[in-house]
Enzyme design. Structure first.
Site, PDB file in Angstrom:
ATOM      1  N   THR A   1       1.282   7.270 -22.940  1.00  0.00           N
ATOM      2  CA  THR A   1       0.491   8.533 -25.175  1.00  0.00           C
ATOM      3  C   THR A   1       1.823   8.734 -25.291  1.00  0.00           C
ATOM      4  OG1 THR A   1      -1.760   8.720 -23.734  1.00  0.00           O
ATOM      5  CG2 THR A   1      -0.471  10.717 -25.581  1.00  0.00           C
TER       6      THR A   1
ATOM      7  N   HIS B   1      -9.868   1.864 -21.476  1.00  0.00           N
ATOM      8  CA  HIS B   1      -9.573   3.268 -20.219  1.00  0.00           C
ATOM      9  C   HIS B   1     -10.447   3.733 -19.467  1.00  0.00           C
ATOM     10  CE1 HIS B   1      -7.534   6.199 -18.624  1.00  0.00           C
ATOM     11  NE2 HIS B   1      -6.332   6.087 -20.237  1.00  0.00           N
TER      12      HIS B   1
ATOM     13  N   ASN C   1      -7.871   7.851 -14.987  1.00  0.00           N
ATOM     14  CA  ASN C   1      -7.537   9.301 -15.276  1.00  0.00           C
ATOM     15  C   ASN C   1      -8.355  10.371 -15.664  1.00  0.00           C
ATOM     16  OD1 ASN C   1      -5.273   7.852 -14.578  1.00  0.00           O
ATOM     17  ND2 ASN C   1      -4.328   7.606 -16.709  1.00  0.00           N
TER      18      ASN C   1
ATOM     19  N   TYR D   1     -10.939  10.156 -17.769  1.00  0.00           N
ATOM     20  CA  TYR D   1     -11.464  10.659 -19.143  1.00  0.00           C
ATOM     21  C   TYR D   1     -13.605  10.688 -19.268  1.00  0.00           C
ATOM     22  CZ  TYR D   1      -6.909  11.544 -20.486  1.00  0.00           C
ATOM     23  OH  TYR D   1      -5.371  12.039 -20.501  1.00  0.00           O
TER      24      TYR D   1
ATOM     25  N   ASN E   1      -7.063  15.486 -14.533  1.00  0.00           N
ATOM     26  CA  ASN E   1      -7.678  16.276 -15.158  1.00  0.00           C
ATOM     27  C   ASN E   1      -9.081  16.263 -14.383  1.00  0.00           C
ATOM     28  OD1 ASN E   1      -6.116  15.399 -17.815  1.00  0.00           O
ATOM     29  ND2 ASN E   1      -6.700  13.501 -17.376  1.00  0.00           N
TER      30      ASN E   1
END
Ligand code: 8OZ
Length: 385
Positions: free
Chosen positions: A41, A192, A195, A197, A252
């Protein structure tokens, strides 16, 4: 597993001959070497234009890094609500597809391959980043961190728990993202699933408190991930689909009571489907590699597709991992931010530039396209000639 190689053998192999620098077939995609650029990112899409990539500096950034056998793009949200950071590019609008085209073209012209990382952040966002909407997740459980919006640092709120109908819509958004990726000239996609998400939120019992078909048992928590995989595979074919997983990361605010069970089931199901690759974050993303909770060596054996290893790899560990068969390829993140010519540096043992975290996400070319290469390509040609 094979024993690590002696140092002298590693040194010799690293001098350009190692398996790390040999071609590989990843499903339908043939890559020139096994050094992969990890998804990164960078926050440099055109937000005012609708999260559109493709500026001259975006093109130059990816072109500079085309020494990688495979580039995995920065995360690209599959819908406006799937966005969690300022100026990340999307893959849902026609303007975004047009924006990606010159990037994929530049990478191909430079002899590399590029897949799009298709991404939905789920609860890891704030209404200020998603047009005032409420973030969505499997359950109404806040990740408990902060998001960075135009208005500054803000607490991430409690998300809306997706209905079964809404889950089906998100699956279709991933399908559209995959279709758009191919339209934009990508060689495939990486889903993805890592992490913390949205997909990871469904997988883990810390974030998924559902009592319907998408929560509770391991099979139910894996359901959403497999529905996304199946939709994407139906759209673009198994040979162009991979997924990124981080079974033990705490990123996260994500947590799970038994990662081996849930990721064990998922890996077996992915193997059954024959997707091209799994990209494993071994340990805590960007941190310690030695976390307990998941047996990566088991996954390497259980999954017959390509195993891309990530997290804290340097030259020696990467050469050793591929040479011993512990991985088929190795991805590098921060090292690729700071070293556009990373593959050359790994081959020759040249020192690496240090990345500057102050410019990871800042707009503009500084810390993006101004890291020095050892030799400009024209110079390298004349030396070789
Ligand atoms: C760092 C900053 C913003 C996003 C991830 C997409 O962790 C990310 C990310 C990393 O996968």
């Amino acid at each position: 597993m094979n024993a690590p190689l002696p140092q002298a053998a590693l040194d010799e192999l690293a001098a350009g001959e190692a398996m790390l620098f040999q071609p590989l077939r990843i499903g339908d995609i043939t890559v020139a070497n096994r050094v992969v650029m990890a998804p990164l990112t960078r926050g440099r899409a055109d937000e005012a234009a609708g999260d559109v990539p493709g500026s001259a500096m975006n093109i130059e950034y990816y072109r500079q890094r085309s020494g990688a056998g495979l580039i995995i793009s920065e995360g690209t949200q599959v819908s406006p609500v799937g966005k969690g950071y300022q100026a990340t590019p999307g893959i849902y609008s026609d303007a975004q597809v047009e924006g990606w085209k010159p990037i994929t073209r530049a990478v191909h012209e430079a002899g590399s391959k590029i897949v799009a990382q298709i991404w939905h952040v789920g609860r890891v966002t704030h209404p200020g980043l998603i047009g005032g909407a409420q973030p969505v997740a499997p359950s109404a459980v806040s990740p408990g961190g902060v998001a960075y919006t135009q208005a500054g640092k803000v607490e991430m709120p409690v998300p809306h728990a997706l209905s079964v109908e809404e889950i089906a819509e998100v699956v279709e958004q991933f399908r559209r993202g995959a279709r758009n990726a191919i339209r934009a000239g990508f060689d495939g996609v990486e889903i993805h699933g890592a992490n913390g998400y949205l997909i990871d939120q469904f997988l883990r019992d810390g974030a998924n408190r559902r009592t319907d078909a998408y929560g509770g048992s391991v099979e139910n928590r894996v359901r959403f991930a497999l529905e996304v995989v199946d939709a994407v595979v139906a759209e673009i074919g198994t040979g162009r689909v991979g997924i990124r997983l981080s079974p033990v990361t705490p990123s996260n605010g994500i947590a799970d009571s038994a990662p081996q069970a849930v990721f064990g089931h998922l890996v077996r199901e992915l193997d059954r489907r024959g997707i091209a690759f799994i990209h494993f974050v071994e340990g805590a993303t960007g941190g310690a590699r030695d976390l307990a909770g998941f047996d990566f060596a088991w996954a390497r054996q259980a999954f017959r597709g390509v195993y891309i290893a990530n997290n804290g790899y340097g030259r020696e560990l990467a050469v050793e991992a591929v040479e011993t068969g512990r991985a088929d390829a190795v991805s590098f993140g921060r090292a690729f931010i700071a070293n556009p010519d990373l593959v050359t540096r790994l081959k020759t043992g040249a020192p690496l530039n240090a990345p500057n975290p102050q410019t990871f996400y800042t707009p503009g070319p500084v810390g993006y396209i101004d890291y020095p290469a050892l030799l400009a390509p024209a110079d390298a040609d004349s030396v070789a000639a």
